[in-house]
Design an enzyme around this catalytic site. Sequence first.
Site, mmCIF file in Angstrom:
data_model
loop_
_atom_site.group_PDB
_atom_site.id
_atom_site.type_symbol
_atom_site.label_atom_id
_atom_site.label_comp_id
_atom_site.label_asym_id
_atom_site.label_seq_id
_atom_site.Cartn_x
_atom_site.Cartn_y
_atom_site.Cartn_z
ATOM 1 N N SER A 22 0.838 -1.186 0.000
ATOM 2 C CA SER A 22 0.000 0.000 0.000
ATOM 3 C C SER A 22 0.880 1.245 0.000
ATOM 4 C CB SER A 22 -0.954 -0.052 1.199
ATOM 5 O OG SER A 22 -1.992 0.888 1.051
ATOM 6 N N GLU A 61 -9.071 -5.107 -4.872
ATOM 7 C CA GLU A 61 -8.390 -4.091 -4.077
ATOM 8 C C GLU A 61 -9.360 -3.102 -3.444
ATOM 9 O OE1 GLU A 61 -5.307 -3.368 -3.197
ATOM 10 O OE2 GLU A 61 -4.091 -4.726 -4.377
#
Length: 557
Positions: A232, A344
Amino acid sequence: MTTTRPFSKSAIAFAAVGVLGLGLLSPVAADALRAGAGPVAATHPSSLVVRTDAGKVRGDSRTGYDEWLGISYAADPSGANRWKPPQPVAKWSGVRNATAFANRCAQNSGWDPGYEKTITSEDCLALNVYAPDKAKANAPVVVWIHGGGNTGGAGQDTDPRKFVDQTGAVVVTINYRLGALGFLNLPQLQTENKNGPGNYGLLDQQAALRWVHTNISQFGGNPKNVTIAGQSAGASAVCDELASPTAKGLFTHAVIVSGGCSLQTAAAGQTQSATFVKTVGCDTASDVLACLRAKPAAELLAAQKTAGISPSVGGTAFPLNPQTAVQTGNFNRVPVMLGQTNSERGLFTFQNYDYLGTPMTAAVYEQQVRATYGANADKVLAEYPLSAYKTPGEAWTAVQNGSTSYTRRQLFTALSRYVPTYAYEFAENDTPHFTSIYRLQQKSTTARDFPFGGAIHVDDLGYIWDYLGQTLPYDDDQLELSRQMITYWGDFAASGDPNGARTPNWPTYKPATGALMSLKACDTDPASNKAPAACSKVSDGFAAEHDLTFWASLPTS
């Protein structure tokens, strides 16, 4: 809400510009040459007391591995050191205990376990070292950069014991400054030091890598074989370091997990920062920096809630937007492994709507599409009509999964032009979700019933190491997938190539085919007497799964 902006298709075609190909040394390498210093040949530590360049530290012995926790790699960045590049840590005499984690860096509260309250500590620039107790000298080293949106998290969130035990690698997890304390960008700060404004947290990461370069041999690691990896925001940081001239030579491989390659401009960072300064009440001060440095961390964190700060381009360390760097080949060229989960954005739909008790409505869906996709909004609404989905939230997840996946494919393509690139998608749809969601699902019908749409952001981390202090209830097939993924990662850390014995062949990414490794577990019937197994395989279905032909058809500015 985080949104994605696809690379410009015309920009990807730019010719390579080889500034980094001039062989410029990073400050670390240059200083080492001038001083005649360098890392000592690696040996496995003969005791739990290890000498670093600042002093001796004593670690702990665990089952199958040793650990040294909370080792300072830079000085306390509070007080006069606020918004300055990381300063050298003071040397000490005697032996310091390295048996407990250091402070987490200052951050607001969140839903992750351990983060229920605001954290105001600033003396947090520390790292943790984990080494197998039977490690051989010159073991591969993995430096993990945690995620958390550049506003949260800490190195201690990651427990790499199963990775260390299976691969024999040395793992280092790090803290770095976050939020306004890590990324404020003001002209006054630029006057003080041309490096730092907009990217103190990224400079912290480089300081940690320099510590590894100098000291990791004393823990059995090879400073000439260092993989930087992150997820991330941590993955985006890996790409930032790929694009940084001052990080050259500090790592040999890179892993980008569910992250992109982009920094905002210095001008955008300064606009954000000016709003923050006004929110915190220092905009009319005769000395803005003195006012800011006198503020308690709690006040800065409170201002951050409505006036957020993100990293930005700046200085000789980060002169280029990483997006431009990878498009043009103007980056530190090392093998890269990168990928994503297959849903996601399901996490963010839940987090921003249903978790708050305000599920997305049809009107909000259209508003979000128009705000995010601008001139292309009508085409997106036609491609993803609400009539095709049970709820507006599911439609929004599908839209965001598509555009995010398109951006990721562009990144695969850009990197593959210059370096060996191993792309993947984590596609284990039946996985227990990562710790924070898993815990919510134990007590919340909303979380249990929410249609996440597959494996969500962060779900893959538990297959590499234990995350946020909890081992999830994987079934036997999923445990085999975990072993396989750790094997791939371990082989990549050792050689820059994930391929090895007893794993399916993983080819480098080729834009012509678009094939990547699809990571998933089998569904073995317990009554079949067959052994549990992973069912990962190379797949060319990524484009169809995420409707990439449509996303590629949209005009870009």
